[in-house]
Enzyme design. Sequence first.
Site, mmCIF file in Angstrom:
data_model
loop_
_atom_site.group_PDB
_atom_site.id
_atom_site.type_symbol
_atom_site.label_atom_id
_atom_site.label_comp_id
_atom_site.label_asym_id
_atom_site.label_seq_id
_atom_site.Cartn_x
_atom_site.Cartn_y
_atom_site.Cartn_z
ATOM 1 N N CYS B 88 0.856 -1.179 0.000
ATOM 2 C CA CYS B 88 0.000 0.000 0.000
ATOM 3 C C CYS B 88 0.894 1.231 0.000
ATOM 4 C CB CYS B 88 -0.895 0.004 1.236
ATOM 5 S SG CYS B 88 -2.017 1.397 1.276
ATOM 6 N N LEU B 89 1.044 1.827 -1.172
ATOM 7 C CA LEU B 89 1.916 3.004 -1.292
ATOM 8 C C LEU B 89 1.334 3.923 -2.358
ATOM 9 C CD1 LEU B 89 4.591 4.408 -0.501
ATOM 10 C CD2 LEU B 89 5.701 3.084 -2.295
#
Lengths: 133, 191
Positions: B88-89
């Site tokens: 998750c970026l």
Amino acid sequence: MAFSIRICKWHGVAAWTWDAGDDVCGICRSPFDGCPPDGKYPGDDSPVIWGVCEHAFHIQCINKWLASSSEQRCPMCRRAWEYKSGLEGDQPGQDEEDRREGSDAMEEQGEGDQEDEYVTDEEGGDAMDTPVH
Amino acid sequence: MTLDAGRINKELKEISKDVASGVEVQLRGSGLNKLVGYVPGPKDTPYEGGRYEVDINLDEQYPFVPPKMRFVTKVWHPNISSANGAICLDVLKDQWSPALTIKTALLSLQALLSSPQPDDPQDAVVAKQYLDDRKLFERTARHWTEAFAIPKNEDEVCMRIMEMGFSKEAAQKALKEANGDENIALEKLLG
Ligand SMILES: [Zn+2]
Ligand SMILES: [Zn+2]
């Protein structure tokens, strides 16, 4: 006074345009005087376009990005993307047309006085906006 | 629309020239769309000394869409799934820009290892532990690093350094001085 300011602007833009030759498009990483991935020929077919943020890209590259992203932002600085207006004569459509007319005139030299006259008129018009350097 | 081979080849060339950044990218096979990246675990974190393998898939629309990345090496981190390595970026999602590259994306992963963002977690269990019991989180993360991310085979690390043009003696000496850390050893040799 206003006259000298306009000269400065003209020189700045001209220098940028030519120096951009060593530079690469931030999207496709190809040189500005070369082909973007979708361009067939360097030069006329792949004009370079500026945003108000002064970041430049091949027109195909920036258009593809703007079409594929929901937010219309410059890929380099993330500012809202706005095409730089053509006051300095680097407005893309105009630029492309000028160049095409230029090459047509060279290829079709002596084919007709009318076209030569038209090209001359155009150059006269340019000279008024952008004083002779 | 087909893959922009020109840009990907330029990226690969640029990464191979840049040893200093520590990230590596290689082709998985003959195609340009499947790659493997390696990210060194940042210093002063529980991931130090680890070498993290990242699976990279490039869509035909790349660079107009972000590269798809996933940790292959297991890692204990609030923003990385401990089960499947999903990341998750923001820059791999809505903050992607075509001016970014595979290298900058890998460097962003390294930065993510340094600074977890537990408010936007990928792995809720890890994020909760990070917020509730930081000491336990750090111990678990370190344990995972030692179990999964630190290269076991010293000879393998030595071989990699030798591939870069150093003698076996020099590689072994530098590794010993660096306590087995490949990146520190390389820095010593290159500096
Ligand atoms: Zn381009
Ligand atoms: Zn910009």
